[in-house]
Design a protein around this motif. Structure first.
Motif, PDB file in Angstrom:
ATOM      1  N   LEU A  42      39.842 -12.366  24.125  1.00 11.07           N
ATOM      2  CA  LEU A  42      39.550 -11.116  24.817  1.00 11.07           C
ATOM      3  C   LEU A  42      38.824 -11.374  26.145  1.00 11.07           C
ATOM      4  O   LEU A  42      39.025 -10.647  27.121  1.00 11.07           O
ATOM      5  N   HIS A  43      38.001 -12.415  26.181  1.00 11.00           N
ATOM      6  CA  HIS A  43      37.342 -12.770  27.436  1.00 11.00           C
ATOM      7  C   HIS A  43      38.358 -13.210  28.478  1.00 11.00           C
ATOM      8  O   HIS A  43      38.285 -12.780  29.648  1.00 11.00           O
ATOM      9  N   ARG A  44      39.308 -14.047  28.076  1.00 11.98           N
ATOM     10  CA  ARG A  44      40.320 -14.512  29.028  1.00 11.98           C
ATOM     11  C   ARG A  44      41.194 -13.363  29.522  1.00 11.98           C
ATOM     12  O   ARG A  44      41.670 -13.388  30.655  1.00 11.98           O
ATOM     13  N   GLU A  45      41.398 -12.357  28.674  1.00 11.34           N
ATOM     14  CA  GLU A  45      42.159 -11.176  29.088  1.00 11.34           C
ATOM     15  C   GLU A  45      41.303 -10.191  29.885  1.00 11.34           C
ATOM     16  O   GLU A  45      41.804  -9.167  30.351  1.00 11.34           O
ATOM     17  N   ARG A  46      40.001 -10.493  30.005  1.00  7.93           N
ATOM     18  CA  ARG A  46      39.038  -9.601  30.666  1.00  7.93           C
ATOM     19  C   ARG A  46      39.025  -8.229  29.997  1.00  7.93           C
ATOM     20  O   ARG A  46      38.951  -7.190  30.630  1.00  7.93           O
ATOM     21  N   GLU A  47      39.070  -8.252  28.644  1.00  2.92           N
ATOM     22  CA  GLU A  47      39.098  -7.027  27.861  1.00  2.92           C
ATOM     23  C   GLU A  47      37.859  -6.854  26.978  1.00  2.92           C
ATOM     24  O   GLU A  47      37.777  -5.900  26.209  1.00  2.92           O
ATOM     25  N   LEU A  48      36.912  -7.792  27.073  1.00  6.85           N
ATOM     26  CA  LEU A  48      35.747  -7.711  26.191  1.00  6.85           C
ATOM     27  C   LEU A  48      34.930  -6.449  26.414  1.00  6.85           C
ATOM     28  O   LEU A  48      34.395  -5.860  25.469  1.00  6.85           O
ATOM     29  N   ALA A  49      34.811  -6.034  27.660  1.00 10.73           N
ATOM     30  CA  ALA A  49      33.967  -4.881  27.967  1.00 10.73           C
ATOM     31  C   ALA A  49      34.623  -3.560  27.601  1.00 10.73           C
ATOM     32  O   ALA A  49      33.965  -2.511  27.615  1.00 10.73           O
ATOM     33  N   ALA A  50      35.909  -3.602  27.255  1.00  8.41           N
ATOM     34  CA  ALA A  50      36.652  -2.365  27.035  1.00  8.41           C
ATOM     35  C   ALA A  50      36.404  -1.732  25.669  1.00  8.41           C
ATOM     36  O   ALA A  50      36.759  -0.577  25.460  1.00  8.41           O
ATOM     37  N   GLY A  51      35.827  -2.465  24.734  1.00  8.34           N
ATOM     38  CA  GLY A  51      35.645  -1.898  23.400  1.00  8.34           C
ATOM     39  C   GLY A  51      34.699  -2.741  22.587  1.00  8.34           C
ATOM     40  O   GLY A  51      33.856  -3.463  23.117  1.00  8.34           O
ATOM     41  N   ALA A  52      34.855  -2.660  21.262  1.00  7.34           N
ATOM     42  CA  ALA A  52      33.974  -3.393  20.350  1.00  7.34           C
ATOM     43  C   ALA A  52      34.823  -4.160  19.353  1.00  7.34           C
ATOM     44  O   ALA A  52      35.938  -3.765  19.009  1.00  7.34           O
ATOM     45  N   LEU A  53      34.269  -5.260  18.896  1.00 10.74           N
ATOM     46  CA  LEU A  53      34.923  -6.118  17.923  1.00 10.74           C
ATOM     47  C   LEU A  53      34.165  -6.028  16.605  1.00 10.74           C
ATOM     48  O   LEU A  53      32.941  -5.929  16.596  1.00 10.74           O
ATOM     49  N   SER A  54      34.911  -6.063  15.504  1.00  8.78           N
ATOM     50  CA  SER A  54      34.288  -6.083  14.177  1.00  8.78           C
ATOM     51  C   SER A  54      34.696  -7.356  13.454  1.00  8.78           C
ATOM     52  O   SER A  54      35.777  -7.907  13.694  1.00  8.78           O
ATOM     53  N   LEU A  55      33.817  -7.803  12.563  1.00  7.13           N
ATOM     54  CA  LEU A  55      34.114  -8.993  11.760  1.00  7.13           C
ATOM     55  C   LEU A  55      33.790  -8.721  10.305  1.00  7.13           C
ATOM     56  O   LEU A  55      32.713  -8.210   9.979  1.00  7.13           O
ATOM     57  N   VAL A  56      34.720  -9.067   9.430  1.00 11.91           N
ATOM     58  CA  VAL A  56      34.459  -9.147   8.000  1.00 11.91           C
ATOM     59  C   VAL A  56      34.425 -10.633   7.671  1.00 11.91           C
ATOM     60  O   VAL A  56      35.460 -11.306   7.668  1.00 11.91           O
ATOM     61  N   PRO A  57      33.233 -11.197   7.425  1.00 19.56           N
ATOM     62  CA  PRO A  57      33.126 -12.649   7.257  1.00 19.56           C
ATOM     63  C   PRO A  57      33.663 -13.121   5.907  1.00 19.56           C
ATOM     64  O   PRO A  57      33.181 -12.704   4.854  1.00 19.56           O
ATOM     65  N   VAL A  58      34.675 -13.966   5.972  1.00 18.92           N
ATOM     66  CA  VAL A  58      35.258 -14.567   4.769  1.00 18.92           C
ATOM     67  C   VAL A  58      35.463 -16.044   5.061  1.00 18.92           C
ATOM     68  O   VAL A  58      36.138 -16.407   6.014  1.00 18.92           O
ATOM     69  N   GLY A  59      34.869 -16.884   4.229  1.00 16.15           N
ATOM     70  CA  GLY A  59      35.017 -18.316   4.431  1.00 16.15           C
ATOM     71  C   GLY A  59      33.898 -19.070   3.750  1.00 16.15           C
ATOM     72  O   GLY A  59      33.050 -18.498   3.067  1.00 16.15           O
ATOM     73  N   ALA A  60      33.886 -20.375   3.972  1.00 15.02           N
ATOM     74  CA  ALA A  60      32.833 -21.218   3.420  1.00 15.02           C
ATOM     75  C   ALA A  60      31.500 -20.883   4.087  1.00 15.02           C
ATOM     76  O   ALA A  60      31.454 -20.461   5.235  1.00 15.02           O
ATOM     77  N   ALA A  61      30.409 -21.103   3.358  1.00 16.48           N
ATOM     78  CA  ALA A  61      29.084 -20.718   3.847  1.00 16.48           C
ATOM     79  C   ALA A  61      28.754 -21.373   5.181  1.00 16.48           C
ATOM     80  O   ALA A  61      28.215 -20.724   6.092  1.00 16.48           O
ATOM     81  N   HIS A  62      29.089 -22.662   5.333  1.00 18.41           N
ATOM     82  CA  HIS A  62      28.742 -23.360   6.572  1.00 18.41           C
ATOM     83  C   HIS A  62      29.561 -22.859   7.760  1.00 18.41           C
ATOM     84  O   HIS A  62      29.183 -23.095   8.910  1.00 18.41           O
TER      85      HIS A  62
END
Length: 294
Positions: free
Chosen positions: A82-102
């Motif tokens: 999104l940074h390379r597309e220069r779209e970061l400032a246009a909205g918000a990102l959400s994360l659902v964390p799934v993976g190993a603890a580290h």
């Protein structure tokens, strides 16, 4: 790559991108996240198998708000795209964390809830928090912490001279090398250090004549500044707050969050204030995440 999901009761439009590592690591948490998100919003589910498919899914999101289901690598990939597309400032990102603890340390340090249900509900009902971003002069991004540790010492015996014909060849090669190029700068007399020139907003913090054990640059999260700590070979800490940090010296590697970059001979990192938005728990839940940090 995509799977159709029945629309939820909410008016929100989501693009849910599920990283393949998450699907392999914890399929049950992925299923729970999909159920919660699809019940609360109109969710389009994308199941990319490659980084290229991941990038295409994000680039075709339209008006849908992106939700990434995955670990720190998936989050960093999404922010970088999104940074390379220069779209970061246009909205918000959400994360659902799934993976190993580290592989979830960055997400948890940012304040993202640990459980799939809590994180999915935050993606639906949380608050957008604008966060600073460290951006380097090659367009790389750092969400939280940059480190430049000293290189590890060479393994025992790596400098042992060869014998016989090999020793003669090594001697000849060293002689030729000394004739065709200048001798390298003498190695540091302090083991476990390297020599770096470090500037913070143009102010010299360390020069090449002072060995460095470690450099850390940590975004404060908001306000447009980063905390800079230079740990010298003598154990002294030199600290500063800065908007831009420039490091130069012999080839060095650096660790940006959980990714390794380099080798490079010079690099500048600049804080972009409020460059990206992350969905985090609302005001009523802020106290519960207050312990998160770098």
């Amino acid at each position: 790559m995509s799977a159709a999901e029945p629309p939820g009761d909410g008016d929100d439009q989501l693009l849910v991108v599920i990283d393949p590592v998450a699907r392999r690591t914890d399929g049950e948490s992925v299923r729970i996240a999909k159920d919660v998100l699809s019940a609360g919003a109109h969710a389009k589910i994308c199941l990319p198998d490659t980084p290229e498919e991941f990038a295409r899914a994000l680039s075709r999101r339209g008006a849908r708000r992106p939700v990434v289901v995955g670990d720190d690598h998936a989050l960093l990939r999404a922010v970088a795209l999104l940074h390379r597309e220069r779209e970061l400032a246009a909205g918000a990102l959400s994360l659902v964390p799934v993976g190993a603890a580290h592989a979830l340390e960055v997400a948890h340090a940012l304040g993202v809830p640990r459980g799939a249900v809590a994180a999915a509900r935050t993606a639906l009902d949380g608050a957008v928090r604008r966060r600073d971003l460290l951006v380097d002069d090659s367009d790389g991004v750092v969400l939280g912490r940059l480190r430049i540790p000293a290189p590890p010492p060479p393994p025992p015996g790596s400098g042992t001279p060869h014998a016989g014909v090999t020793a003669v060849w090594d001697t000849c090669r060293s002689l030729v090398t000394s004739l065709v190029r200048p001798a390298p700068v003498a190695a540091s007399t302090h083991p476990g250090t390297h020599r770096l020139r470090i500037e913070a907003d143009g102010v010299l913090l360390n020069d090449l004549d002072t060995p460095v054990r470690d450099l850390s640059v940590t975004s404060q999260g908001g306000g447009g500044l980063a905390d800079v700590v230079v740990r010298t070979g003598s154990g002294e800490d030199v600290t500063a707050e800065a908007q831009a940090v420039t490091v130069s010296g012999a080839d060095f590697r650096y660790r940006a969050d959980i990714q390794t970059g380099g080798p490079v001979r010079t690099r500048t990192w600049t804080v972009r204030a409020g460059a990206w938005g992350l969905m985090l728990p609302g005001p009523a839940s802020v106290d519960a995440a207050a312990g998160a940090g770098w």
